[in-house]
Design a protein around this motif. Structure first.
Motif, short mmCIF file in Angstrom:
data_model
loop_
_atom_site.label_atom_id
_atom_site.label_comp_id
_atom_site.label_asym_id
_atom_site.label_seq_id
_atom_site.Cartn_x
_atom_site.Cartn_y
_atom_site.Cartn_z
N UNK A 1 -18.72 -25.15 9.21
CA UNK A 1 -18.55 -23.87 8.52
C UNK A 1 -17.81 -22.89 9.41
N UNK A 2 -17.08 -21.97 8.80
CA UNK A 2 -16.34 -21.01 9.61
C UNK A 2 -17.31 -20.12 10.39
N UNK A 3 -16.85 -19.66 11.52
CA UNK A 3 -17.65 -18.80 12.38
C UNK A 3 -17.86 -17.46 11.69
N UNK A 4 -19.11 -17.03 11.65
CA UNK A 4 -19.41 -15.74 11.04
C UNK A 4 -18.84 -14.63 11.90
N UNK A 5 -18.32 -13.59 11.26
CA UNK A 5 -17.75 -12.48 12.04
C UNK A 5 -18.85 -11.69 12.74
N UNK A 6 -18.47 -11.02 13.82
CA UNK A 6 -19.40 -10.11 14.48
C UNK A 6 -19.63 -8.92 13.55
N UNK A 7 -20.59 -8.09 13.89
CA UNK A 7 -20.87 -6.92 13.06
C UNK A 7 -19.65 -6.01 13.00
N UNK A 8 -18.95 -5.86 14.12
CA UNK A 8 -17.76 -5.01 14.14
C UNK A 8 -16.66 -5.60 13.27
N UNK A 9 -16.46 -6.92 13.37
CA UNK A 9 -15.44 -7.58 12.54
C UNK A 9 -15.81 -7.47 11.06
N UNK A 10 -17.09 -7.62 10.76
CA UNK A 10 -17.55 -7.53 9.37
C UNK A 10 -17.28 -6.15 8.80
N UNK A 11 -17.53 -5.11 9.60
CA UNK A 11 -17.34 -3.74 9.11
C UNK A 11 -15.87 -3.42 8.87
N UNK A 12 -14.96 -4.16 9.51
CA UNK A 12 -13.53 -3.94 9.32
C UNK A 12 -12.97 -4.67 8.11
N UNK A 13 -13.74 -5.58 7.52
CA UNK A 13 -13.28 -6.34 6.36
C UNK A 13 -13.25 -5.44 5.12
N UNK A 14 -12.44 -5.84 4.15
CA UNK A 14 -12.41 -5.10 2.88
C UNK A 14 -13.72 -5.35 2.14
N UNK A 15 -14.00 -4.54 1.15
CA UNK A 15 -15.23 -4.68 0.37
C UNK A 15 -15.33 -6.07 -0.27
N UNK A 16 -14.22 -6.55 -0.81
CA UNK A 16 -14.23 -7.87 -1.46
C UNK A 16 -14.52 -8.98 -0.43
N UNK A 17 -13.92 -8.86 0.75
CA UNK A 17 -14.16 -9.87 1.79
C UNK A 17 -15.61 -9.81 2.28
N UNK A 18 -16.16 -8.60 2.41
CA UNK A 18 -17.56 -8.48 2.82
C UNK A 18 -18.48 -9.13 1.80
N UNK A 19 -18.23 -8.87 0.52
CA UNK A 19 -19.06 -9.45 -0.53
C UNK A 19 -18.93 -10.98 -0.53
N UNK A 20 -17.73 -11.47 -0.27
CA UNK A 20 -17.50 -12.92 -0.21
C UNK A 20 -18.31 -13.53 0.93
N UNK A 21 -18.30 -12.89 2.10
CA UNK A 21 -19.07 -13.39 3.24
C UNK A 21 -20.56 -13.40 2.92
N UNK A 22 -21.05 -12.33 2.33
CA UNK A 22 -22.47 -12.27 2.00
C UNK A 22 -22.84 -13.39 1.04
N UNK A 23 -21.99 -13.63 0.05
CA UNK A 23 -22.25 -14.71 -0.91
C UNK A 23 -22.19 -16.07 -0.23
N UNK A 24 -21.22 -16.25 0.66
CA UNK A 24 -21.08 -17.52 1.38
C UNK A 24 -22.32 -17.81 2.21
N UNK A 25 -22.88 -16.77 2.81
CA UNK A 25 -24.06 -16.93 3.66
C UNK A 25 -25.36 -16.97 2.85
#
Length: 118
Positions: A49-73
Motif C-alpha cells: 500500500x502507498x505510504x500514508x502522508x504525514x500530518x503536514x502533507x495531509x493538511x496540504x492536500x486538496x479536500x478531494x484528496x483528503x477525503x480519498x485518503x480517509x476512505x482508502x484508510x
C-alpha cells in the motif's frame, strides 16, 4: 502486480487493452487503487500500500484528496470541512490532539480585552 478483473483500455499506457487475468503493473499505486475501487483490478497480496502522508502533507492536500485518503484508510466520520478531516487523520495517526484548537477550547488563553464585553 495487480490482476485485471474487467477488460479496459488504459489511457496512461497509450490506450493498451488489458484483458481479464492479465497482470497490471503497480508502478503508480494511486492509479492501481483507483482501478481497484472501480472494479477493473484486483490488488495482489504482494502489492504494497502507498505510504500514508504525514500530518503536514495531509493538511496540504486538496479536500478531494483528503477525503480519498480517509476512505482508502477506512476512516469514517464527519469530513465536511478541513478541520474535521484533519482531526480524523490525527486520530488515525494517534497524534495528541489536546494541543489543537477545535473551537470548543481556548488552550488556556484568556482574552484580556476589556472592551470586548462592553
Amino acid at each position: 502486480m495487480a490482476k485485471v478483473n474487467k477488460a479496459f483500455r488504459e489511457r496512461y499506457h497509450d490506450m493498451k487493452l488489458y484483458l481479464p487475468g492479465e497482470e497490471y503493473p503497480d508502478d503508480d499505486q494511486q492509479r492501481v487503487q483507483y482501478l481497484v475501487s472501480q472494479g477493473f483490478l484486483k490488488a495482489s497480496e504482494k502489492a504494497v500500500p502507498p505510504k500514508s502522508p504525514t500530518l503536514e502533507e495531509f493538511s496540504e492536500l486538496s479536500a478531494a484528496e483528503q477525503k480519498k485518503w480517509l476512505a482508502t484508510l477506512g476512516i469514517v466520520g464527519d469530513d465536511s470541512n478541513a478541520d474535521k478531516r484533519e482531526a480524523l487523520y490525527r486520530q488515525y495517526l494517534g497524534v495528541d490532539s489536546s494541543t489543537v484548537d477545535d473551537g470548543a477550547a481556548n488552550d488556556g488563553v484568556v482574552n484580556t480585552d476589556a472592551d470586548l464585553d462592553a
